[in-house]
Design an enzyme around this catalytic site. Structure first.
Site, PDB file in Angstrom:
ATOM      1  CE  LYS A  13      37.619 -46.765 -14.757  1.00  0.00           C
ATOM      2  NZ  LYS A  13      37.935 -46.111 -13.622  1.00  0.00           N
ATOM      3  CG  HIS A  95      42.734 -45.889 -17.137  1.00  0.00           C
ATOM      4  ND1 HIS A  95      42.843 -46.232 -15.747  1.00  0.00           N
ATOM      5  CD2 HIS A  95      41.697 -45.114 -17.235  1.00  0.00           C
ATOM      6  CE1 HIS A  95      41.900 -45.607 -15.274  1.00  0.00           C
ATOM      7  NE2 HIS A  95      40.956 -44.895 -16.056  1.00  0.00           N
ATOM      8  N   GLY A 170      37.431 -43.102  -9.505  1.00  0.00           N
ATOM      9  CA  GLY A 170      36.559 -43.888  -8.662  1.00  0.00           C
ATOM     10  C   GLY A 170      36.446 -43.658  -7.222  1.00  0.00           C
TER      11      GLY A 170
HETATM   12  P1  PGA Z   1      35.540 -42.625 -12.560  1.00  0.00           P
HETATM   13  O1  PGA Z   1      36.738 -43.365 -13.727  1.00  0.00           O
HETATM   14  O2  PGA Z   1      34.670 -41.663 -13.619  1.00  0.00           O
HETATM   15  O3  PGA Z   1      34.721 -43.826 -12.433  1.00  0.00           O
HETATM   16  O4  PGA Z   1      36.254 -41.938 -11.689  1.00  0.00           O
HETATM   17  C1  PGA Z   1      37.236 -42.324 -14.588  1.00  0.00           C
HETATM   18  C2  PGA Z   1      38.383 -43.066 -15.525  1.00  0.00           C
HETATM   19  O5  PGA Z   1      39.102 -43.922 -14.852  1.00  0.00           O
HETATM   20  O6  PGA Z   1      38.506 -43.097 -16.597  1.00  0.00           O
END
Ligand code: PGA
Length: 244
Positions: A13, A95, A170
């Site tokens: 990200k 996404h 997240g």
């Molecule tokens: P996360 O994100 O593992 O931090 O939950 C996954 C993603 O958005 O690809």
């Protein structure tokens, strides 16, 4: 016997500075011999540096988004061809953070996936329901509608699907293995071609070393798209090692 080789993909990200390219060496050091494909998707600013570092390693490079256009007057955008030029083999499209934060529609996501395919990149097409849709019992219906509207025409081995429930991203609250398996099986059953058994479907949303084992053991879960837990090279290596 499954014909699908697992894929563990890290999505950084909007994280990382030039100094964080040291991640590659640390990750490699912590990696045991692995039977899985590994992909890292750093921010666009680090793709060039990562491309050079990964060229001699069995770790693939991916981007987090691409333009649907090939070149031209699109200020701030990055085309699939430019990503290919930097050594990318994959690109994430659709996404949920782009769908919600940037108003990306299924039609736009589909055109981005088509642009990736035209350049020979593998799109990782993200789909997933929000909490309200799940609580109302509409999760499968919502996800299959997103899939139908954003899926380009492609053979199964040319694309990867990532099922990422929005409520799990997240938040520290991952889908349970039964929820993941139900959705992955539904996605595979909805695949329009005769080659559904070759389609890799990743699970994403709060994947960590302590829940990855049970998720990856599901017959239709072919790997993971990992956000937060991919930033620490040792934690990401543990995820890869336990998938092997
Ligand atoms: P996360 O994100 O593992 O931090 O939950 C996954 C993603 O958005 O690809």
């Amino acid at each position: 016997m499954t014909i699908r080789r697992p894929l563990i993909a890290g999505n950084w990200k909007m994280n990382g500075r030039v100094a964080d390219t040291a991640w590659v060496e640390r990750f490699q050091d912590a990696l045991a011999a692995s039977e899985v494909d590994v992909l890292v998707c750093p921010p666009a600013t680090l793709l060039h540096a990562f491309g050079e570092l990964l060229a001699s390693r069995a770790i693939a490079l991916g981007a987090q988004d691409c333009s649907p256009e090939p070149d031209g007057a699109y200020t701030g955008d990055i085309s699939a061809g430019m990503l290919k030029d930097l050594g990318c083999s994959h690109v994430i499209v659709g996404h949920s953070e782009r769908r919600s934060g940037h108003g990306e529609s299924d039609a736009l996501v589909r055109s981005k996936a088509e642009a990736a395919l035209r350049e020979g990149l593998t799109p990782i097409l993200c789909i997933g329901e929000n909490l309200k849709e799940r609580e109302e019992g509409r999760a499968v219906e919502t996800v299959l509608a997103q899939l139908a509207a954003s899926l380009p025409e492609a053979r199964a081995e040319k694309i990867v699907i990532a099922y990422e429930p929005v409520w799990a991203i997240g938040t520290g609250r991952s889908a349970g293995p039964d929820e993941a398996q139900e959705m992955h099986a539904a996605i595979r059953a909805a695949w329009p071609g005769a080659d559904a058994q070759a389609l890799r479907i990743l699970y994403g949303g709060s994947v960590k070393p302590d829940n990855a084992g049970e998720l990856l053991a599901c017959p239709d879960v072919d790997g993971a798209l990992v956000g937060g837990a991919s930033l620490d090279p040792r934690v990401f290596a543990r995820l890869v090692n336990l998938s092997s």
